[in-house]
Design a protein around this motif. Structure first.
Motif, PDB file in Angstrom:
ATOM      1  N   ALA A 188       0.851  -1.199   0.000  1.00  0.00           N
ATOM      2  CA  ALA A 188       0.000   0.000   0.000  1.00  0.00           C
ATOM      3  C   ALA A 188       0.881   1.241   0.000  1.00  0.00           C
ATOM      4  O   ALA A 188       0.675   2.177  -0.774  1.00  0.00           O
ATOM      5  CB  ALA A 188      -0.917  -0.005   1.214  1.00  0.00           C
ATOM      6  N   PHE A 189       1.886   1.230   0.849  1.00  0.00           N
ATOM      7  CA  PHE A 189       2.786   2.368   0.954  1.00  0.00           C
ATOM      8  C   PHE A 189       3.533   2.575  -0.369  1.00  0.00           C
ATOM      9  O   PHE A 189       3.651   3.699  -0.862  1.00  0.00           O
ATOM     10  CB  PHE A 189       3.765   2.121   2.105  1.00  0.00           C
ATOM     11  CG  PHE A 189       4.560   3.317   2.485  1.00  0.00           C
ATOM     12  CD1 PHE A 189       3.937   4.538   2.733  1.00  0.00           C
ATOM     13  CD2 PHE A 189       5.942   3.241   2.600  1.00  0.00           C
ATOM     14  CE1 PHE A 189       4.679   5.650   3.086  1.00  0.00           C
ATOM     15  CE2 PHE A 189       6.685   4.350   2.961  1.00  0.00           C
ATOM     16  CZ  PHE A 189       6.054   5.556   3.206  1.00  0.00           C
ATOM     17  N   ILE A 199       1.345   4.022  -3.072  1.00  0.00           N
ATOM     18  CA  ILE A 199       1.117   5.451  -2.853  1.00  0.00           C
ATOM     19  C   ILE A 199       2.366   6.261  -3.219  1.00  0.00           C
ATOM     20  O   ILE A 199       2.281   7.290  -3.878  1.00  0.00           O
ATOM     21  CB  ILE A 199       0.677   5.690  -1.402  1.00  0.00           C
ATOM     22  CG1 ILE A 199      -0.775   5.225  -1.282  1.00  0.00           C
ATOM     23  CG2 ILE A 199       0.794   7.144  -1.021  1.00  0.00           C
ATOM     24  CD1 ILE A 199      -1.212   4.977   0.116  1.00  0.00           C
ATOM     25  N   GLY A 253       2.408   6.606  -6.731  1.00  0.00           N
ATOM     26  CA  GLY A 253       1.472   7.661  -7.121  1.00  0.00           C
ATOM     27  C   GLY A 253       2.108   9.031  -6.965  1.00  0.00           C
ATOM     28  O   GLY A 253       1.990   9.887  -7.841  1.00  0.00           O
ATOM     29  N   ILE A 254       2.821   9.213  -5.860  1.00  0.00           N
ATOM     30  CA  ILE A 254       3.457  10.516  -5.630  1.00  0.00           C
ATOM     31  C   ILE A 254       4.513  10.773  -6.695  1.00  0.00           C
ATOM     32  O   ILE A 254       4.607  11.857  -7.260  1.00  0.00           O
ATOM     33  CB  ILE A 254       4.077  10.563  -4.208  1.00  0.00           C
ATOM     34  CG1 ILE A 254       2.965  10.515  -3.163  1.00  0.00           C
ATOM     35  CG2 ILE A 254       4.921  11.807  -4.037  1.00  0.00           C
ATOM     36  CD1 ILE A 254       3.436  10.431  -1.737  1.00  0.00           C
TER      37      ILE A 254
END
Lengths: 457, 540
Positions: free
Chosen positions: B422-423, B426, B429-430
C-alpha cells in the motif's frame, strides 16, 4: 428503529466488504486486459469510468461508513480501523475532485513558437457555416463521446441545421484513412496529377491535387517541391517543378526553378511523358492528368489500435455520406453556402502564453539513446524557465511537465510536448493515502497484540 | 595491416583450451559501449551471450573469442556459432538443419534473410508490438549486426575522442594509436602459441595501448578502479556463490529438522547470514557500478527480492522462532538466483543506462524498492503456504504444531506485505504525480499492484468473518502470489501495455504460466483431498 437493523447490518457487513474488494479487483483486471487489447483511453472509458466501477466505489463508501457507524462507540483498538477507513474515503473523494475539476492536457510547440492552447482528452464536434467561403460562423458545438454513447443508422446522433440535419451514424475508434482520387464531371473541381520522380537512388510516385478553393496544390519532397497551380507562382528559393493547366485538357505547362530562383527549364508535358529535371539525374514522369478531380476519403475499420490508426465518424447530410477523421475538418459546399464540420480534441486556452525558446535532448555518451529532455520556456513575469523530465514548472495553479517531443524525418527534435495539469484533489489524495497507510500499521499492531494474547492462552 | 595477422592466427583458430588465461590482460581494457564505459570483458560476455547464447565458447573465455572475431574473421565466418533456435524463423529462412548454431557465412548468404528483416523493419516503423517470431528475427538481426561490427572494428571503441563524446573505434584509429593496437594484437597472437615471455610482452603491449589511449583525452578515460571492480564482478559472480551457500544452509536446516545435532541450528544461521552477505556484496558492487538502486529491470528485481526474502525470513525467525521460515526463505533465494543464471536472455543482467524519466532516482527507487520488498514478503508467505499444504496433505494432526506456527508466519508476512505494498503504491502515485502530473492513472503496472493488494486485503477480511481459517490462509497465500507474479512479471512480459514500458521484455511466458498453473492445481488437489478426507471423518 429495530426494523432498520437487518438491511443496515447487510450494508455494514464484512461479507459485503469482501464482495466489493473482489469486484474491484476483477474489474481492474478486466481494465488492464482491455488496455492491452485496445488502448488506455478505451480501458478508461469502458471499464474504469464505467457504471460498474462507480457502483462498486459507491458501495465501498457506503460500506465503509456503515461499518464505522456500526462499531460506534469506538474504542482504543478501533483507532487504526477508523483512520484507515476514513483515509480510503478521503482518497476516493480526492480522486473525485480531480476527475470533476481537474485539467489534464497537452501543449505542443515548436522552437520559437508561443502557445496558450492546451489540448484536452475530451472530444468536440462543431459545425461552422459561411456564406462567402471566408468568414466562418460557429453554429453548433458540443462535447461528444461516441465510445460510451455509440451511434448507429437506427440511433444516430443528430445535429440540427435549420431545416436540415446531419446524422452521425457510425463511429470507429480505430480506422485507417484511405483516399482515392477520381475524375470529376464538375468543371468547378480542381485538377490532379499522378507523377513519378526517379533517379538511381530515389523512386517515388505521388498524387497531387489542387482543391477548387485554393490557388495551389503543393508537395514538399525535401530537396524539391512539386506545385500544381492556376498560374505560375513566383519562385521561392527552392528547387521546384511547377505545373500549370492550359486550355488543352491533355497537357500541362511546366516550369522548373533552381534554388537561386532562376528558371532551369520550361515546356509542355503530356500524360506518360518524361521530363529530365537536371537535378542529380532526376526524371519527372507525368503518369496521369485529371483536369477535374475529386477526392474520396473513406476509413477502413481496424480491429485493434495501431499508431497509424485514428478515430473516424460517418455521417449523412442531404443524402450524401461523408467520413470525418479525428482532429480534422470537412468542408461541404452547397449552392448558396458552405458548412465546415470539425471533430477533434477540445482545446482550453490558458490565461498566459508560453514560448518555447529551445528544446534539447541529451544523449548517453557515444549513443543515440536519449538521457534527458529539456525545454527552455519563457513564462510571463517569470522569465526563462527550464522544464525537464522530473522537473516540472508550477505556475498559476497549473503544472507543466516535460512529456515528450516530436521528431522530423531525420530524427531531429522539432517540437516539445508538455503535459499540462491542474489537480485540485492532489492534497486530499495525499492526506487520504497517508491516513490509509498509517491506519493499517496501527490496525495490524493491535491485531498482533490480540493474536499474541490469544496464543499465550 | 590487421589482415597481416591472418596467417599467424590460424594457429589460434585450431584452438587450444590450454590458452584459457591468454586473454586476461584484455579483460580490463576499457571501452565505450551502450552509453557507458565498461571493461572489454563485460562487452565480450554480453556479445557472446547474445550471439552464441552462452558466456564462454568451448572452454575459451568470451574476451578471447570476441577479440579473435576481429583478428581472424574468415575463420569465424565458417564456424557455426550464431544461435538460432526459433523453429518458425528457421522455416522462414528455409533452413533445414536442426543445429542450434549456424555459420555467419550461411546466414549472410541466405536469400530469405533480407526479406525477413525488411518485414520486421516495416513492423517497427509502424510501431507495432512484436510477437515471439518477430523478436527472434530482431535477435538474429542484432546477432549478425554485432558480429559484423566487431569483425570490422566499428563496435570496438577503445580510445576516447577529445573532439566528441563518441569514442574512436578500432577501424578509425590512425598513426601511432593504430600501430600500438596492432602491436597489442600481435602480442595476443604470440601469447596464444608462445611461452611465458610472450605473455609478458603481451601484457606490456596492452598497458602501452591503455596509456596511449588515455593520453588522447585523460579526463574522459575510464576510472581503472571501477573497471577492475566490474571485471571482478564478472569473474567472481557472487550470486552463484550466494546460492551455493544458501543451498548448503538449507541442507543443514533439513538435517536439523530430521533430528540433527544442536550445533546445526547455529550453523544453518551462520550459512544463511553468510549467503546473505555475499548476496549483498554482489548487489553492492552493482549499485556502485551502475550508480543507482538495484531495481530498474527484471533481472535486478529477481536478485533483489530474494535478498529481502532472506532478510525478512531471518528477522521474522528471530521474533517467531520458526525455523520453517528460514528453510522457505532460502529456497526462494536459491530458486531466484538459479533462475537468473538459467535464463540470461529473459533476465538480462547487463548494466544498462536508464530511460530519461527514470533518472530522478529518489522517488523511483523508493517506490520500487518498497513494492518489491512487499513482493518478497508475499513470496515468503507463498513458500510457507506451499509447505503447509504439503503438511496438510500428509497428516494435519501430526504436523499441527508446525501448521500453527507456519500460519502465524504467513499471517505476519502478508500483513507486512500489505502495508509495504500500500505504501509503495502510494509512493508510486506521488512519483507519477511529481513527474507526469497524475497520481493515479490506471496504468496496468499500478493497477495490478492494486489488484494484488485488494486480493490480500480480501484474505485478511475473510479471516475476520471466519471464511479463511488456517488451511484457507495457506491456500490463499499460494493463490494470492499469482497476482504478485502477474504484477511483477506478467504486466511487463505478457500484457505488454502501459507506461512502464522501460521494464518490458520478452520470453519465459510459458514457464511462468506453467509455474502459476501448477501451483493452482496443487492447491486444488490438496483442497479436494482434504475435503474428501474430512467428509470421511464426519460420515464415520
Amino acid at each position: 428503529m429495530r426494523t432498520l437493523k437487518p438491511p443496515f447490518n447487510a450494508l455494514a457487513s464484512l461479507r459485503l466488504a469482501i464482495f466489493i474488494i473482489l469486484s474491484m479487483a476483477a474489474l481492474a483486471a478486466v481494465g488492464t486486459i482491455t488496455e492491452a487489447r485496445y488502448n488506455a483511453e478505451v480501458a478508461q472509458k469502458l471499464v474504469y469510468q464505467s457504471v460498474y466501477m462507480y457502483t462498486v466505489m459507491g458501495l465501498l463508501i457506503v460500506n465503509l461508513i456503515a461499518v464505522m457507524i456500526d462499531r460506534w462507540p469506538w474504542q482504543q483498538h478501533h483507532v487504526g480501523f477508523v483512520i484507515a477507513h476514513i483515509g480510503i474515503i478521503t482518497l476516493l473523494f480526492g480522486a473525485w475532485l480531480t476527475q470533476k475539476y481537474g485539467v489534464d492536457g497537452t501543449l505542443m510547440f515548436e522552437q520559437g513558437q508561443e502557445r496558450r492552447s492546451v489540448v484536452t482528452h475530451d472530444r468536440q464536434l462543431a459545425v461552422y457555416s459561411s456564406l462567402d467561403g471566408n468568414s466562418l460562423r460557429s453554429i453548433y458545438e458540443t462535447d461528444v463521446d461516441f465510445l460510451t454513447h455509440p451511434v448507429s443508422p437506427e440511433k444516430p446522433f443528430v445535429v440540427p441545421l435549420g431545416s436540415d440535419e446531419m446524422k452521425f451514424i457510425q463511429f470507429e475508434n480505430f480506422a485507417f484513412r484511405e483516399s482515392e482520387i477520381l475524375e470529376s464531371s464538375k468543371t468547378r473541381d480542381g485538377p490532379a496529377i499522378r507523377f513519378q520522380l526517379e533517379n538511381p537512388n530515389v523512386n517515388m510516385t505521388q498524387w497531387l491535387r489542387r482543391d477548387s478553393h485554393s490557388r495551389n496544390g503543393e508537395i514538399d519532397l525535401g530537396p524539391a517541391i512539386v506545385v500544381l497551380a492556376d498560374s505560375p507562382p513566383p519562385p521561392n528559393g527552392r528547387n521546384a517543378v511547377v505545373l500549370v493547366p492550359n486550355s488543352t485538357q491533355t497537357a500541362l505547362d511546366y516550369v522548373i526553378y533552381n534554388k537561386d530562383n532562376s528558371v532551369r527549364k520550361k515546356g509542355r508535358v503530356k500524360q506518360s511523358e518524361t521530363v529530365e529535371t537536371g537535378w542529380m539525374g532526376m526524371k519527372f514522369r507525368l503518369l496521369r492528368y485529371l483536369p477535374h478531380s475529386k477526392e474520396n476519403v473513406s476509413y477502413k475499420v481496424s480491429p485493434t489500435a495501431s499508431p497509424l490508426s485514428t478515430s473516424a465518424l460517418r455521417f449523412t447530410f442531404q443524402n450524401q455520406e461523408y467520413w470525418l477523421g479525428l482532429d480534422s475538418a470537412l468542408r461541404i459546399y452547397l449552392a448558396d453556402r458552405m458548412f465546415m464540420v470539425s471533430y477533434g480534441h477540445r482545446q482550453l486556452e490558458l490565461e498566459f502564453p508560453l514560448r518555447l525558446k529551445k528544446f534539447s535532448v541529451g544523449m548517453y555518451e557515444g549513443t543515440e539513446r536519449a538521457a534527458s529532455y529539456e525545454s527552455l520556456v519563457e513564462v510571463p513575469n517569470l522569465g526563462q524557465v527550464t522544464i525537464s523530465m522530473n522537473e516540472p514548472l508550477k505556475f498559476q495553479g497549473f503544472t507543466f511537465y516535460q512529456s515528450s517531443f516530436e521528431k522530423n524525418e531525420k530524427g531531429e527534435p522539432v517540437a516539445s510536448i508538455l503535459s499540462v495539469n491542474h489537480d485540485p484533489g492532489r492534497w486530499v489524495k495525499y492526506v487520504g493515502s497517508l491516513m490509509m497507510v498509517l491506519g493499517s500499521v496501527i490496525l495490524f499492531y493491535f491485531r498482533r497484540v490480540k493474536w499474541l494474547s490469544h496464543l499465550s492462552k | 595491416m590487421i589482415r597481416l595477422l591472418l596467417g599467424l592466427c590460424l594457429v589460434l583458430g585450431a584452438g587450444s583450451a590450454s590458452a584459457a588465461e591468454t586473454g586476461k590482460p584484455l579483460e580490463t581494457l576499457p571501452m565505450q559501449d551502450g552509453g557507458r564505459i565498461k571493461p572489454f570483458d563485460t562487452f565480450a560476455r554480453e556479445t557472446l551471450q547474445l550471439v552464441y547464447g552462452k558466456k564462454s565458447y568451448e572452454g575459451k573465455s568470451a574476451t578471447e573469442v570476441v577479440f579473435t572475431w576481429l583478428l581472424i574473421p574468415d575463420h569465424w565466418m565458417t564456424t557455426p556459432f550464431i544461435e538460432v533456435r526459433h523453429a518458425g524463423l528457421k522455416e522462414a529462412l528455409k533452413i533445414t538443419s536442426d543445429e542450434r548454431w549456424l555459420t555467419p557465412q550461411s546466414l549472410f548468404t541466405n536469400e530469405r534473410l533480407p526479406l525477413v528483416i525488411q518485414e520486421l523493419q516495416s513492423l517497427r516503423e509502424r510501431g507495432e508490438k512484436l510477437n515471439p517470431y518477430q523478436q527472434a528475427v530482431q535477435r538474429l538481426e542484432s546477432q549478425l549486426g554485432l558480429f559484423q561490427a566487431v569483425r570490422n572494428g566499428t563496435a570496438l571503441r577503445f580510445v576516447p575522442n577529445p573532439k566528441s563524446d563518441r569514442w574512436l573505434a578500432v577501424a578509425e584509429l590512425e598513426g601511432d594509436l593504430k600501430d600500438s593496437f596492432v602491436a597489442m594484437s600481435k602480442g595476443f597472437v604470440e601469447a596464444v602459441s608462445g611461452d611465458q615471455a610472450a605473455s609478458e610482452n603481451f601484457m606490456t603491449a596492452v598497458a602501452t595501448f591503455i596509456d596511449k589511449a588515455r593520453a588522447q583525452a585523460p579526463e574522459k578515460y575510464a576510472d581503472m578502479t571501477r573497471i577492475g571492480w566490474e571485471q571482478h564482478l564478472n569473474q567472481f559472480h557472487p550470486f552463484k556463490w550466494a546460492w551455493i551457500i544458501y543451498l548448503s544452509g538449507l541442507l543443514v536446516l533439513l538435517w536439523m529438522f530430521s533430528g540433527g545435532p544442536r550445533w546445526t541450528n547455529s550453523l544453518s544461521w551462520g550459512l544463511l547470514v553468510g549467503g546473505l552477505a555475499l548476496h549483498g556484496y554482489g548487489m553492492g558492487l552493482r549499485i556502485y557500478l551502475a550508480g543507482r538502486p538495484p531495481v530498474s529491470n527484471m533481472y535486478e528485481t529477481v536478485v533483489w527480492v530474494p535478498f529481502c526474502c532472506v532478510l525478512l525470513g531471518l528477522i521474522l525467525e528471530r521474533i517467531q522462532k520458526t525455523k520453517l521460515l528460514l528453510a522457505c526463505a532460502s529456497t526462494v533465494a536459491i530458486f531466484c538466483l538459479i533462475l537468473t543464471d538459467l535464463a540470461p536472455t529473459v533476465l538480462d543482467g547487463s548494466l544498462q543506462p536508464l530511460e530519461p524519466v527514470l533518472r530522478s532516482t529518489f522517488w523511483l527507487s523508493t517506490h520500487v524498492l518498497i513494492i518489491t520488498l512487499s513482493y518478497a514478503a508475499f513470496f515468503l508467505a507463498f513458500a510457507v503456504g506451499d509447505v503447509l499444504l504439503f503438511f496438510y496433505l500428509k497428516d494435519e494432526h501430526k504436523f499441527s504444531v508446525q501448521i500453527q506456527a507456519g500460519t502465524l508466519s504467513i499471517y505476519r508476512a502478508i500483513q507486512v506485505g500489505i502495508v509495504l505494498l500500500a505504501f509503495g503504491i502510494i509512493l508510486g502515485g506521488i512519483w507519477a504525480d511529481y513527474s507526469w502530473g497524475r497520481f493515479w492513472g490506471w496504468d496496468p503496472k499500478e493497477t495490478w499492484a492494486l489488484i494484488s493488494l485488494l486480493g490480500y486485503v480480501a484474505v485478511l477480511h475473510g479471516r475476520l468473518v471466519g471464511w479463511v481459517k488456517n488451511f484457507q490462509l495457506a491456500a490463499a497465500s499460494v493463490v494470492g502470489f499469482s497476482l504478485v507474479v502477474m504484477s511483477w512479471y506478467g504486466v511487463n512480459f505478457a500484457l505488454g501495455a502501459g507506461l512502464h514500458t522501460y521494464g518490458f521484455g520478452a520470453g519465459g511466458v510459458e514457464y511462468v504460466a506453467g509455474f502459476v498453473v501448477l501451483h493452482l492445481l496443487w492447491v486444488a488437489y490438496v483442497s479436494t483431498a482434504r475435503y474428501g478426507s474430512s467428509k470421511k471423518v464426519t460420515s464415520r
